[in-house]
Motif scaffolding. Structure first.
Motif, PDB file in Angstrom:
ATOM      1  N   ALA A 108       0.747  -1.196   0.010  1.00 45.05           N
ATOM      2  CA  ALA A 108      -0.047   0.151   0.122  1.00 45.05           C
ATOM      3  C   ALA A 108       0.903   1.081   0.227  1.00 45.05           C
ATOM      4  O   ALA A 108       2.050   1.120   0.423  1.00 45.05           O
ATOM      5  N   GLU A 109       0.326   2.430  -0.577  1.00 46.44           N
ATOM      6  CA  GLU A 109       1.139   3.697  -0.481  1.00 46.44           C
ATOM      7  C   GLU A 109       1.479   4.048   0.974  1.00 46.44           C
ATOM      8  O   GLU A 109       0.760   3.841   1.967  1.00 46.44           O
ATOM      9  N   PRO A 110       2.913   4.437   1.088  1.00 47.53           N
ATOM     10  CA  PRO A 110       3.439   4.802   2.442  1.00 47.53           C
ATOM     11  C   PRO A 110       2.563   5.931   2.903  1.00 47.53           C
ATOM     12  O   PRO A 110       2.343   6.899   2.277  1.00 47.53           O
ATOM     13  N   PRO A 111       2.377   5.944   4.100  1.00 50.75           N
ATOM     14  CA  PRO A 111       1.354   7.075   4.849  1.00 50.75           C
ATOM     15  C   PRO A 111       2.361   8.461   5.093  1.00 50.75           C
ATOM     16  O   PRO A 111       3.673   8.394   5.049  1.00 50.75           O
ATOM     17  N   ASN A 112       1.458   9.438   5.154  1.00 51.99           N
ATOM     18  CA  ASN A 112       2.104  10.726   5.765  1.00 51.99           C
ATOM     19  C   ASN A 112       2.472  10.311   7.273  1.00 51.99           C
ATOM     20  O   ASN A 112       1.956   9.723   7.720  1.00 51.99           O
ATOM     21  N   ASN A 166      -5.070   8.426   8.034  1.00 50.30           N
ATOM     22  CA  ASN A 166      -4.087   7.925   7.458  1.00 50.30           C
ATOM     23  C   ASN A 166      -2.743   8.430   7.566  1.00 50.30           C
ATOM     24  O   ASN A 166      -1.708   8.524   6.754  1.00 50.30           O
ATOM     25  N   THR A 167      -2.774   9.143   8.736  1.00 48.59           N
ATOM     26  CA  THR A 167      -1.433   9.989   8.947  1.00 48.59           C
ATOM     27  C   THR A 167      -0.686   9.265  10.153  1.00 48.59           C
ATOM     28  O   THR A 167      -1.431   8.984  11.277  1.00 48.59           O
ATOM     29  N   PHE A 168       0.345   8.903  10.071  1.00 49.21           N
ATOM     30  CA  PHE A 168       1.021   8.178  11.165  1.00 49.21           C
ATOM     31  C   PHE A 168       1.753   9.365  12.333  1.00 49.21           C
ATOM     32  O   PHE A 168       2.593   9.989  11.669  1.00 49.21           O
ATOM     33  N   ILE A 169       1.102   9.376  13.310  1.00 44.85           N
ATOM     34  CA  ILE A 169       1.390  10.336  14.323  1.00 44.85           C
ATOM     35  C   ILE A 169       1.971  10.038  15.521  1.00 44.85           C
ATOM     36  O   ILE A 169       1.712   9.251  16.266  1.00 44.85           O
ATOM     37  N   VAL A 170       3.280  10.561  15.826  1.00 41.77           N
ATOM     38  CA  VAL A 170       3.944  10.226  16.959  1.00 41.77           C
ATOM     39  C   VAL A 170       4.088  11.544  17.862  1.00 41.77           C
ATOM     40  O   VAL A 170       4.337  12.641  17.503  1.00 41.77           O
ATOM     41  N   TYR A 171       3.795  11.548  19.064  1.00 42.93           N
ATOM     42  CA  TYR A 171       4.164  12.484  20.135  1.00 42.93           C
ATOM     43  C   TYR A 171       5.116  11.827  20.996  1.00 42.93           C
ATOM     44  O   TYR A 171       4.807  10.983  21.739  1.00 42.93           O
ATOM     45  N   ASP A 204      -2.275  18.156  -0.405  1.00 41.37           N
ATOM     46  CA  ASP A 204      -2.992  17.892  -1.659  1.00 41.37           C
ATOM     47  C   ASP A 204      -2.022  17.443  -2.751  1.00 41.37           C
ATOM     48  O   ASP A 204      -2.447  16.940  -3.872  1.00 41.37           O
ATOM     49  N   GLU A 205      -0.654  17.340  -2.536  1.00 48.13           N
ATOM     50  CA  GLU A 205       0.140  16.766  -3.503  1.00 48.13           C
ATOM     51  C   GLU A 205       0.217  15.117  -3.364  1.00 48.13           C
ATOM     52  O   GLU A 205      -0.341  14.687  -2.534  1.00 48.13           O
ATOM     53  N   ARG A 206       0.807  14.660  -4.446  1.00 49.55           N
ATOM     54  CA  ARG A 206       0.597  13.186  -4.746  1.00 49.55           C
ATOM     55  C   ARG A 206       1.549  12.524  -3.568  1.00 49.55           C
ATOM     56  O   ARG A 206       1.205  11.380  -2.814  1.00 49.55           O
ATOM     57  N   GLU A 207       2.920  13.311  -3.342  1.00 55.03           N
ATOM     58  CA  GLU A 207       3.902  12.633  -2.478  1.00 55.03           C
ATOM     59  C   GLU A 207       3.517  12.560  -1.172  1.00 55.03           C
ATOM     60  O   GLU A 207       2.880  13.621  -0.593  1.00 55.03           O
ATOM     61  N   PRO A 208       3.858  11.607  -0.255  1.00 56.75           N
ATOM     62  CA  PRO A 208       3.563  11.652   1.147  1.00 56.75           C
ATOM     63  C   PRO A 208       4.580  12.740   1.742  1.00 56.75           C
ATOM     64  O   PRO A 208       5.615  13.103   1.115  1.00 56.75           O
ATOM     65  N   PHE A 209       4.079  13.257   2.797  1.00 57.72           N
ATOM     66  CA  PHE A 209       5.022  14.186   3.602  1.00 57.72           C
ATOM     67  C   PHE A 209       5.422  13.700   4.779  1.00 57.72           C
ATOM     68  O   PHE A 209       4.840  12.699   5.472  1.00 57.72           O
ATOM     69  N   PHE A 210       6.560  13.856   5.412  1.00 60.18           N
ATOM     70  CA  PHE A 210       7.249  13.775   6.824  1.00 60.18           C
ATOM     71  C   PHE A 210       7.212  15.266   7.350  1.00 60.18           C
ATOM     72  O   PHE A 210       7.956  15.964   6.792  1.00 60.18           O
ATOM     73  N   MET A 211       6.624  15.370   8.488  1.00 65.64           N
ATOM     74  CA  MET A 211       7.005  16.669   9.229  1.00 65.64           C
ATOM     75  C   MET A 211       7.243  16.412  10.638  1.00 65.64           C
ATOM     76  O   MET A 211       6.797  15.702  11.525  1.00 65.64           O
TER      77      MET A 211
END
Ligand code: CA
Length: 531
Positions: free
Chosen positions: A31-35, A352-357, A193-200
């Motif tokens: 599957a597509e990797p998540p944000n 569908n965003t992988f969120i770490v605190y 809204d871009e096609r690429e996933p993001f990492f912040m």
């Protein structure tokens, strides 16, 4: 103790493009990797997050951080490998222990040739960014965009540097926690809204010392008395000289103006760096901000100045002022986390965003009479870790495996379906998040603090922690009148969770002591640290 700079596990000869080629192939079938969003906060103690259920957080809850916990997993046995800012930041980025990436101390000496996981994400199609506190003597690498604070950053009207400011830090009016979030949301507006996933990577400055709350929160908790930790008046009876020479007690080492916000007592004797830091900190506020600030603290200080407590009552007052300002700055962090989650929800990408605190380390909130971090004692050795990702993680779940900040870099790469470099020493948390109960996991953690001589005067120490016991070795030459030391502490965390009774010399625990020594020696050998 000396540190070998080489590692048998080291294999930087693998070029980045080779890793990317492998992982892109892998991704085609999956599957597509998540944000991915990593909220990395500065000095946030788990005791001050209500998802951890500590008495402090009952009075100062964090409903928005708890939203993440409700949607995901709380790691209840999460730790760092070196409890201080820059080393921990370097460990997050490199996936290495401090002696392997070189940033063993605050000021020294990051090897910026190591592979940072955001570089690998970038090479695998991620758009990447970092916001807020940076605090490394190296330029951001692997980030398409950055908007970072100068040094520690100021609470009020802080200065930021971005790719378009020609290397300059430019001041902005406002409160730091809000401004960092403003910048992060503005960037998300461009990439969601871009096609690429993001990492912040969202690095908050709060709740770092000197705990200056937002103007709206100056009067929070005024009518509350926070519970004191059982060890507020710890006399260190079973410990060695290193606890007599450290300079991080609430009773004796916080400043009236800089830390307690009693400007009328700014002239009281204190450590020189504390005295010198206050004018710069309060000087950041503009005239309007200053008027509101002064009015609030004037009211809060009136009774104290009129009838100044002494002895234990004074320590109790100091503790209350410290914990209130600390929790006030966390109120802003929590509110801004809520703002970020609302934003992701509105965009339809929260699930569908992988969120770490997490935090760069834990923090002593009066345990053993201390503030700050650095020590291998539980409150500072631990760090909060909450992960939300509904496709894998059950709601309201918890994990009691021993995890450490070396595990974050491999986790992010695993989530992104990028191959994990062989030199990374941590373990991906993905099997734990997927509730794979039989997945083999570590049974012990290694810790090492190096930043001495330095602020706080905490001596060098390393050690091992299992699920039951902790063994600490204090070592090294002394400076400024401190003696050379070679001291041991051992705690039974099951029967003595407050770490009051050093059982190192208690022969009832002879067998356990011997086993811990053996395991510590092996751990040091495995990661190339030798005495
Ligand atoms: Ca920190």
């Amino acid at each position: 103790m000396s540190i070998k700079q080489t590692s048998t596990k080291w294999n930087l000869s693998v070029p980045l493009f080779a890793l990317s080629a492998l992982s892109v192939q892998g991704r085609l079938a999956a599957a597509e990797p998540p944000n991915i969003v990593c909220i990395f906060v500065d000095d946030h103690a788990f005791q001050a997050i209500s998802a951890y259920d500590h008495p402090i957080s009952k009075l100062a809850p964090t409903p928005n951080i708890d939203r993440l916990a409700k949607r995901g997993m709380v790691f209840r046995e999460s730790f760092v490998e070196n409890s201080i800012s820059s080393p921990s930041r370097a460990t997050l980025l490199t996936g290495l222990y401090s002696h392997q990436h070189g940033q063993t101390r605050l000021g020294c000496c990051l090897d910026d040739q190591k592979t940072w996981f955001p570089e690998l994400l970038q090479h695998n199609g991620y758009t990447t960014s970092v916001f807020g506190k940076w605090h490394l003597n190296a330029e951001p690498k692997g980030f398409d965009y950055y908007d970072i604070l100068f040094d520690q950053g100021e609470y009020y009207n802080p200065k930021f540097r971005r790719p378009d400011t020609q290397g300059k830090y430019l001041p902005e009016e406002g409160y730091v926690t809000t401004l960092i979030t403003d910048h992060a949301l503005a960037w998300l507006d461009q990439v969601t809204d871009e096609r690429e996933p993001f990492f912040m990577l969202l690095n908050h400055k709060a709740p770092h010392r000197n705990w200056m709350p937002d103007l709206a929160n100056l009067d929070l908790f005024n009518d509350i008395d926070f519970p004191e930790p059982a060890t507020l008046f710890d006399d260190y009876a079973t410990r060695g000289t290193q606890m007599q020479t450290q300079e991080l007690t609430i009773a004796r080492h916080l400043g009236y103006a800089f830390d307690f916000k009693v400007e009328e007592l700014a002239g009281e004797p204190t450590l020189p760096y504390i005295q010198e830091s206050w004018p710069g900190a309060i000087g950041q506020l503009n005239k309007q901000q200053r008027a509101i600030w002064d009015e609030a603290y004037k009211k809060q200080n009136a009774q104290f100045l009129k009838n100044r407590p002494v002895g234990r009552d004074l320590v109790k007052w100091k503790y209350q002022r410290y914990i209130k300002d600390y929790c006030r700055t966390i109120r802003s962090v929590d509110e801004q986390v809520g703002r970020l989650l609302d934003y992701l929800e509105k965009k339809g990408i929260l699930d569908n965003t992988f969120i770490v605190y997490t935090s760069d380390q834990g923090f002593l909130l009066g345990e053993h009479g201390l503030y700050d971090k650095r020590f291998m004692y539980e409150a500072s050795f631990r760090t909060p870790l909450i992960i939300s990702y509904p496709p894998w993680v059950k709601e309201n779940s918890t994990c009691d495996k021993l995890v450490q900040n070396i595990d974050l870099a491999p986790t992010f790469l695993d989530v992104a379906q990028v191959d994990i470099p062989g030199e990374y020493v941590g373990m991906s948390l993905v099997p734990l998040l997927k509730h794979e109960r039989k997945h083999p996991w570590r049974k012990e953690l290694y810790y090492h603090f190096y930043d001495y001589p330095a602020v706080g005067n905490v001596r060098k120490h390393d050690g091992i922690r299992t699920d039951r016991y902790k063994l600490i070795h204090w070592y090294g030459e002394g400076y400024g009148g401190d003696p050379a030391i070679d001291l041991w502490e051992m705690y039974d965390l099951k029967n003595d969770p407050e770490e009051i009774h050093n059982i190192y010399d208690n022969n009832h625990f002879k067998k356990q002591r011997k086993a811990l020594h053996h395991r510590l020696t092996k751990l040091r050998k495995d990661i190339n640290i030798s005495e």
